[in-house]
Design an enzyme around this catalytic site. Sequence first.
Site, PDB file in Angstrom:
ATOM      1  N   CYS A 257       0.798  -1.237   0.000  1.00 41.47           N
ATOM      2  CA  CYS A 257       0.000   0.000   0.000  1.00 41.47           C
ATOM      3  C   CYS A 257       0.824   1.277   0.000  1.00 41.47           C
ATOM      4  O   CYS A 257       0.271   2.365  -0.140  1.00 41.47           O
ATOM      5  CB  CYS A 257      -0.942   0.004   1.196  1.00 41.47           C
TER       6      CYS A 257
ATOM      7  N   HIS B 185      -3.747   7.932   5.775  1.00 43.77           N
ATOM      8  CA  HIS B 185      -3.853   6.568   5.238  1.00 43.77           C
ATOM      9  C   HIS B 185      -5.317   6.142   5.399  1.00 43.77           C
ATOM     10  O   HIS B 185      -5.904   5.618   4.468  1.00 43.77           O
ATOM     11  CB  HIS B 185      -2.899   5.642   5.979  1.00 43.77           C
TER      12      HIS B 185
ATOM     13  N   GLU C 167      -3.264   5.866  13.675  1.00 50.04           N
ATOM     14  CA  GLU C 167      -2.864   7.031  12.879  1.00 50.04           C
ATOM     15  C   GLU C 167      -3.195   8.323  13.642  1.00 50.04           C
ATOM     16  O   GLU C 167      -2.407   9.272  13.660  1.00 50.04           O
ATOM     17  CB  GLU C 167      -3.551   7.004  11.506  1.00 50.04           C
TER      18      GLU C 167
ATOM     19  N   LYS D  46      -9.765   7.509   0.666  1.00 55.03           N
ATOM     20  CA  LYS D  46     -10.191   6.116   0.490  1.00 55.03           C
ATOM     21  C   LYS D  46     -11.675   5.942   0.754  1.00 55.03           C
ATOM     22  O   LYS D  46     -12.278   4.973   0.298  1.00 55.03           O
ATOM     23  CB  LYS D  46      -9.383   5.195   1.413  1.00 55.03           C
TER      24      LYS D  46
ATOM     25  N   HIS E 206      -9.570   1.570  -1.195  1.00 48.86           N
ATOM     26  CA  HIS E 206      -8.124   1.420  -0.985  1.00 48.86           C
ATOM     27  C   HIS E 206      -7.526   0.815  -2.244  1.00 48.86           C
ATOM     28  O   HIS E 206      -7.726  -0.363  -2.532  1.00 48.86           O
ATOM     29  CB  HIS E 206      -7.869   0.528   0.235  1.00 48.86           C
TER      30      HIS E 206
ATOM     31  N   PHE F 111       1.289  -3.233   4.378  1.00 44.64           N
ATOM     32  CA  PHE F 111       1.623  -4.600   4.779  1.00 44.64           C
ATOM     33  C   PHE F 111       3.136  -4.711   4.955  1.00 44.64           C
ATOM     34  O   PHE F 111       3.897  -4.196   4.131  1.00 44.64           O
ATOM     35  CB  PHE F 111       1.252  -5.555   3.636  1.00 44.64           C
TER      36      PHE F 111
END
Lengths: 417, 407
Positions: A166, A299, A310, A332, A337, A396
């Site tokens: 990502c 994010h 976050e 998003k 995403h 990830f």
Amino acid sequence: MITHTPKRVAITGLGIITAIGESMPTFRQALFNGKCGISSISLFDTTGFPCQVAAQIKNSNLEALIEPKEIKRFSRCDLLGLIAAHEALLDSNLDLERSPCSKIGVILGAGAGGMLSWEKYRRALWSKNTKPRPSLLLPVAHCTLTDLIASRYRLTGFRATISTACSSSATSIGYGFDLIRSGRQDIVVTGGSESLSELTFAGFNSLRVMDPEYCRPFDKSRRGLSLGEGAAILILEDYGRAEDRGTTIYAEVLGYATNSDAFHMTSPDPEGMGMSKVMAKALERANLGPDQVDYINAHGTATRVNDQMETKAIKRIFGEKGARDLAISSTKSMVGHCLGSAGAIEAVAIVQALCEQVVPPTIHLENPDPDCDLDYVPNSSRAREIRFALNNSFAFGGNNTSVVFGRGQVRKEESGI
Amino acid sequence: MTDIVVTGIGIVSPLGVGREAFWDNCSKAKTGIKKITSFDTSSLGSNVGGWVKDFDPSQYISPGAYRRMSRISRMAVASSVEALKDSRLILDDTDRGRIAVIMGTSYGSSSHAEEFYIGLLNNGPRGAQPFLFPETVPNAPASHIAMFHEITGPNSTFCQNEISAENAILYAQNLLLQNQVDVALVGGADELSAIQYSCYDAVGALNKIKVEDDEPVNPKLGGGLILGEGAGVLVMERPDFALARDAEVYGILRSGAITGGITSIGHYEAKGEQMARAMFLAMKEANMGPDDIDQIDVSANFSGELDRMEYNQLKRTFIRPLNNLSITPLKYLTGDFGGAGAMRAAAILLSLHNQVPLPTVRAEILKSEPECSLSWDIHPRGKSQVALMTSTTFGGGSASLVFTRTQ
């Protein structure tokens, strides 16, 4: 050769295709209007999955947007990327016939790449009913789009494809920044592309991190992310060169940082230390203090853990009061995403926000989570002064990237709104 | 000044597991290409590859740590363990936030992607195994290295086919030269899986060769790729940092360049102009010319398209009597994979450090003409100061790196 005086890095071209807009004008309008692109999927069968929605691009004639030559050899990911690259290069007004193409690099981020093509091949082989076309395998490599764009526009400069899930395309913007800043390249075509695939869709479903309806970042009732697809390409250019040719400078890339949580393959560090440190490092590299940042494109995946961590990480860097003065939003919530292209799509959203001095909203945010108590610009875009903006991408494997952007030189009448 | 020093090497390769076994076989040109017995190749047109036979991850990693890792991640982490140990860098005395982990791979774990997808095909959504999915991302090996050593600095993974590791090396150089980090664990890794092998077979890219169990493999020159696998990790540092800790240095990465050739999907650059430009740029950055180069490690991989193009560009760049031009096509011993660049760089660095030139073949062999046959020259100990590594990939990218001996 590496120069000793770092160059400034301008953004002089933008191209995009997402579920909420298939070109810059339509994306811009949808972004500020808070359009949701998440709905049922037609690309593959979703029967039996807990979540059956995603932000799919519904145009069934994507091929019409580029020349049909070699069409069978392109994956959906490549098609999306080529469409965005075409728009970005046109937008930049670069005369490629007269530009030094040996100093124009292509650096993209990739997620699953041509996985959808490989799945078609593999499914046919598995079913034993039909013999699969081997040509489906040609675009499987993650760097196929990078090579295709370079070959199509005859760009012989630096070439790289970054694949860190990502955060891939956010880091690709960062590397493009490095190469221009050091004088190694004059121009870098950067960004990324991602198409939905069965593997990623089943994978995130298997991890039980997908909201069955639509993602609602920072909302108390959030149940996870929604996947999306799309491509965004940004043309980075030596600022002085861009000024000399009198082109529009939409925004400036000021710095970036990457780091690792070194904690877990799929969960962020529970204290959000990696997230804090990457934001702090990116600001340090951009020579900015936290009080100079007005907007963070988060994010903001809408997983329970990400949004809390976050928020915590932002507070640690900006302070309780400073964090409350920020406008924060998750693109998003609209485009889903988009994994390998998420950072690039969000960078384009930031550039629009800087140009218009309007913050795009976080949609589907009805009941704020008490643990997520900052200003996430719920549901409607908002005009405010944005001096500098930050984009967060957390991936990830614990890969974190933050990129810092500043205003460019756009006159209102040129902005297209 | 663009010098970066290499202070540690870790290798899991078809030529041997561990740096010493690798160098021993490499310096003797003992091939790692053999009949594949790790998966079924009976329905395919080929059955050979440069695969890693006796790799035991428990020699490097505890079973608890490697249980959920794919083969590629295990090989990568094992290489990082050996490289760090070799470098004598004490992590507890080092700011782990100023150490980068940068890797290159073509496909990451294709075996995990296959297993996950087949589970889905066979059993529907219930067959999708959540523990397999995270290993399908190409950055899994780099993330495992970071987690294993608790390294929190920059972490990235490059996927550019056969120049993936070269990309990783130059990105690490970029971070080190900017003083973003003091140390970088840099490398490349790929696994040879049944699905990857069968896909290359399906597109007709493999050297069509079938052997019996212990039969020697004689690949057809220009007859097609021989795939390989393995991992290599280098510990790279800024010279000032290595000097301050009194580290032993294998050699110096003096310069590097990447260029992009124009070609279509699945093909190498036809004439190789950009490959030659990468060599030229790397030598220019090192303030060197073709006459300064003592050894050339080329990217030839038995594919006629690449090998012939590389021959033509070497001929143009190194204007010497052709019978004097000796080259090392290391992939002729290991097979080809995207992350092979780190292993090739390790071979060069060990050669410079040990002052034993790499085994060579005559450059004409790359022409793949019927009268050519593969014959290696093994060299005794002798002076070698500068080595050039050239790499090029299908899709068009090229990379060149210049390494020198430590002064």
